[in-house]
Design a protein around this motif. Structure first.
Motif, short mmCIF file in Angstrom:
data_model
loop_
_atom_site.label_atom_id
_atom_site.label_comp_id
_atom_site.label_asym_id
_atom_site.label_seq_id
_atom_site.Cartn_x
_atom_site.Cartn_y
_atom_site.Cartn_z
N ARG A 1 53.71 52.62 99.60
CA ARG A 1 54.70 51.77 100.27
C ARG A 1 54.22 51.31 101.64
O ARG A 1 54.88 50.48 102.27
CB ARG A 1 56.02 52.52 100.41
CG ARG A 1 56.64 52.93 99.08
CD ARG A 1 57.78 53.90 99.27
NE ARG A 1 57.30 55.13 99.92
CZ ARG A 1 58.07 56.16 100.24
NH1 ARG A 1 59.36 56.11 99.97
NH2 ARG A 1 57.55 57.23 100.81
N TYR B 1 51.39 49.44 103.78
CA TYR B 1 50.28 48.52 103.58
C TYR B 1 48.99 49.01 104.24
O TYR B 1 47.91 48.86 103.67
CB TYR B 1 50.63 47.12 104.12
CG TYR B 1 49.51 46.13 103.91
CD1 TYR B 1 49.26 45.60 102.65
CD2 TYR B 1 48.66 45.78 104.96
CE1 TYR B 1 48.22 44.72 102.44
CE2 TYR B 1 47.61 44.90 104.75
CZ TYR B 1 47.38 44.37 103.49
OH TYR B 1 46.34 43.51 103.28
N LYS C 1 61.31 49.51 96.55
CA LYS C 1 60.29 49.73 97.58
C LYS C 1 58.98 50.24 96.99
O LYS C 1 57.90 49.82 97.40
CB LYS C 1 60.83 50.71 98.63
CG LYS C 1 61.95 50.13 99.49
CD LYS C 1 62.39 51.10 100.56
CE LYS C 1 63.45 50.47 101.45
NZ LYS C 1 62.93 49.30 102.20
N THR C 2 59.06 51.14 96.03
CA THR C 2 57.84 51.71 95.46
C THR C 2 57.21 50.78 94.43
O THR C 2 56.02 50.48 94.48
CB THR C 2 58.15 53.07 94.81
OG1 THR C 2 58.68 53.96 95.80
CG2 THR C 2 56.89 53.68 94.20
N ILE D 1 57.97 47.48 93.45
CA ILE D 1 57.72 46.07 93.76
C ILE D 1 56.90 45.94 95.05
O ILE D 1 55.81 45.34 95.05
CB ILE D 1 59.04 45.29 93.88
CG1 ILE D 1 59.83 45.39 92.58
CG2 ILE D 1 58.75 43.82 94.20
CD1 ILE D 1 61.21 44.74 92.63
N GLU D 2 57.40 46.49 96.14
CA GLU D 2 56.66 46.38 97.41
C GLU D 2 55.33 47.11 97.32
O GLU D 2 54.32 46.64 97.87
CB GLU D 2 57.50 46.93 98.55
CG GLU D 2 58.73 46.08 98.86
CD GLU D 2 59.50 46.58 100.07
OE1 GLU D 2 58.95 47.41 100.84
OE2 GLU D 2 60.65 46.15 100.27
N TYR E 1 52.97 44.82 95.58
CA TYR E 1 52.55 43.78 96.52
C TYR E 1 51.45 44.30 97.43
O TYR E 1 50.44 43.62 97.67
CB TYR E 1 53.72 43.29 97.37
CG TYR E 1 53.25 42.51 98.58
CD1 TYR E 1 52.82 41.18 98.45
CD2 TYR E 1 53.14 43.13 99.83
CE1 TYR E 1 52.32 40.50 99.55
CE2 TYR E 1 52.65 42.44 100.93
CZ TYR E 1 52.23 41.13 100.78
OH TYR E 1 51.72 40.45 101.86
N ASN E 2 51.63 45.50 97.97
CA ASN E 2 50.62 46.07 98.88
C ASN E 2 49.26 46.16 98.21
O ASN E 2 48.23 45.84 98.82
CB ASN E 2 51.07 47.45 99.37
CG ASN E 2 52.24 47.38 100.34
OD1 ASN E 2 52.48 46.34 100.97
ND2 ASN E 2 52.96 48.47 100.47
N GLN F 1 47.88 42.40 97.63
CA GLN F 1 47.48 41.74 98.86
C GLN F 1 46.25 42.41 99.47
O GLN F 1 45.33 41.74 99.93
CB GLN F 1 48.64 41.71 99.86
CG GLN F 1 48.33 40.98 101.16
CD GLN F 1 48.02 39.49 100.96
OE1 GLN F 1 48.39 38.90 99.94
NE2 GLN F 1 47.34 38.89 101.92
N THR G 1 62.52 46.50 88.10
CA THR G 1 61.45 46.54 89.11
C THR G 1 60.08 46.41 88.47
O THR G 1 59.17 45.83 89.07
CB THR G 1 61.52 47.82 89.96
OG1 THR G 1 61.32 48.98 89.13
CG2 THR G 1 62.85 47.93 90.69
#
Length: 325
Positions: free
Chosen positions: A61, A63, A97-98, A100-101, A104-105, A108, A150
Motif C-alpha cells: 500500500r 508506493y 486500499k490493498t 486496487i491501490e 496501482y503502486n 506505476q 476490487t
C-alpha cells in the motif's frame, strides 16, 4: 531463460510455492514481505531454499517501499492481496486500499523503473455465478462481493497500463487453488483440519455451490508458463483444472482420502448472503494451452492426498474449532 524476479505476496500460500518453484528453475528471486517488527516472513521461513531468496520488507500500500522493491528486477509476479471474502463484507475499504491501490503502486513503479513484465494475479471470483460453462475469458464479470469488485478493478487497471503505456502485462486468472500451506479460510483445509482433529461432525456452510479446484503445484506451473510466454502479453488467461465439484461431493472425495466417514452440520455463520454466493465455477483452460502449452497434471485425488499428508504433519498450526474469515 533465467530472470531477476520480484514476487509480491511471497509469504503467503500460493506466493511461497511460486517462490520455491522460481528458485528451483534457477531464477533470482526477491520476495516482498509485509514489514513487521518481528522479522517474520510467513511460509518463506519454512522453505529449504530460504538462503537463496532476497527478502525485501515493505507494504504493497506504500508506493515508496514498492518502488524500492521493483528496482532492478525484470519481472514482477504480483500476488499481494486481501483475499478472504467474508472479511470483505466487514472492511471493504481495506480491500480497496490493498487490492486496487496496491496494484496501482506495482504498475506505476514497474513503469517508472523499466520492469520488462508484470504478471498480475486475478481470481475466478470475478466471474460470479457462471452464466455458461465452461467459463472462458470472455465470460461477463460480475462482482458478487466487495473482494470480487476490487479484483475486477485491479485486473482492468493492469490491462489499462498495458494499453495506455505499453507496460508488458499478463493477467493470470486462477480458479480455486488448494494444497499445503493454505489457511483454514478456504474450504478444503477447513474440512480436513476438522476431520484430523477428531471432530465427529464437521461444520460447513452451503454444500451446493460447485468449484473448479486446482492443486497448487498446477496453479504455480500455470502462472509461470502463462506469465512468461511471449504469446500472452496483454491477455487474460484462465488457470484451472477443468473439473467441477460441489462442496458436498468434495466432502465425499476427502472421505475416501482420509479413510473415514464425515458427517456435516451446516452452520449459518458460514453461509454467504444469497446474492453474494457464487453458485457455479468451471474453468475453460483452453487458452492457456493454446498460447503457452500449459495443462494441469494433478488429479483432484492426488492433490487431496498430498494436502492431507501435509496437514496431518502440521495440524498444530491450525485452530480447527474456529471459523476463519
Amino acid at each position: 531463460m533465467k530472470y531477476k524476479i520480484l514476487v509480491t505476496g511471497a509469504a503467503g500460500f500460493i506466493g511461497s510455492h511460486l517462490v520455491e518453484e522460481l528458485v528451483k528453475q534457477g531464477n533470482y528471486v526477491r520476495a516482498l514481505v509485509r514489514y513487521n517488527s518481528r522479522n517474520e516472513w510467513g511460509w518463506l521461513q519454512t522453505l529449504p531454499c530460504l538462503t537463496d531468496i532476497e527478502i525485501h520488507t515493505g507494504d504493497i500500500r506504500d508506493y515508496d517501499s514498492v518502488r524500492n522493491a521493483v528496482r532492478d528486477v525484470e519481472v514482477v509476479f504480483h500476488l499481494a492481496a486481501l483475499i478472504g471474502i467474508p472479511y470483505s463484507y466487514i472492511s471493504p475499504l481495506a480491500y480497496i486500499k490493498t487490492n486496487i491501490e496496491g496494484t496501482y503502486n506495482i504498475l506505476q513503479a514497474a513503469r517508472e523503473e523499466g520492469v520488462r513484465r508484470v504478471v498480475h494475479t486475478s481470481t475466478s471470483e470475478v466471474y460470479g455465478t457462471a452464466r455458461y460453462v465452461p467459463i472462458n475469458e470472455e465470460h461477463p464479470l460480475q462482482a458478487q462481493s466487495p473482494y470480487a469488485a476490487t479484483k475486477i478493478a485491479a485486473d482492468q487497471l493492469a490491462l489499462s497500463f498495458h494499453r495506455s503505456f505499453g507496460l508488458q502485462v499478463v493477467v493470470v486468472r486462477p480458479f480455486n487453488t488448494f494444497g499445503p500451506r493454505q489457511s483454514a479460510r478456504a474450504v478444503i483445509p477447513t474440512i480436513i483440519t476438522q476431520v484430523l482433529a477428531g471432530a465427529r461432525v464437521i461444520r460447513l456452510g452451503n454444500l451446493n455451490p460447485t468449484r473448479d479446484f486446482n492443486y497448487v503445484r498446477d496453479t504455480v506451473s500455470g502462472m509461470i508458463t502463462v506469465g512468461l510466454s511471449d504469446r500472452t502479453l496483454g491477455q487474460v488467461v484462465n488457470v484451472g483444472s477443468g473439473r467441477e465439484v460441489s462442496i458436498g461431493e468434495l466432502v465425499r472425495h476427502i472421505e475416501n482420502v482420509v479413510g473415514r466417514d464425515i458427517f456435516v452440520e451446516q452452520e449459518e455463520d458460514r453461509v454467504r448472503p444469497v446474492d453474494s454466493e457464487v453458485e457455479r465455477l468451471l474453468c475453460d483452460n483452453r487458452r492457456a494451452y493454446e498460447l503457452s502449452g500449459w495443462a494441469p497434471r494433478y488429479t483432484l485425488e492426488e492433490g487431496l492426498s498430498e494436502t492431507v499428508d501435509w496437514l496431518r504433519e502440521n495440524l498444530y498450526l491450525y485452530k480447527p474449532e474456529l471459523y476463519n474469515v
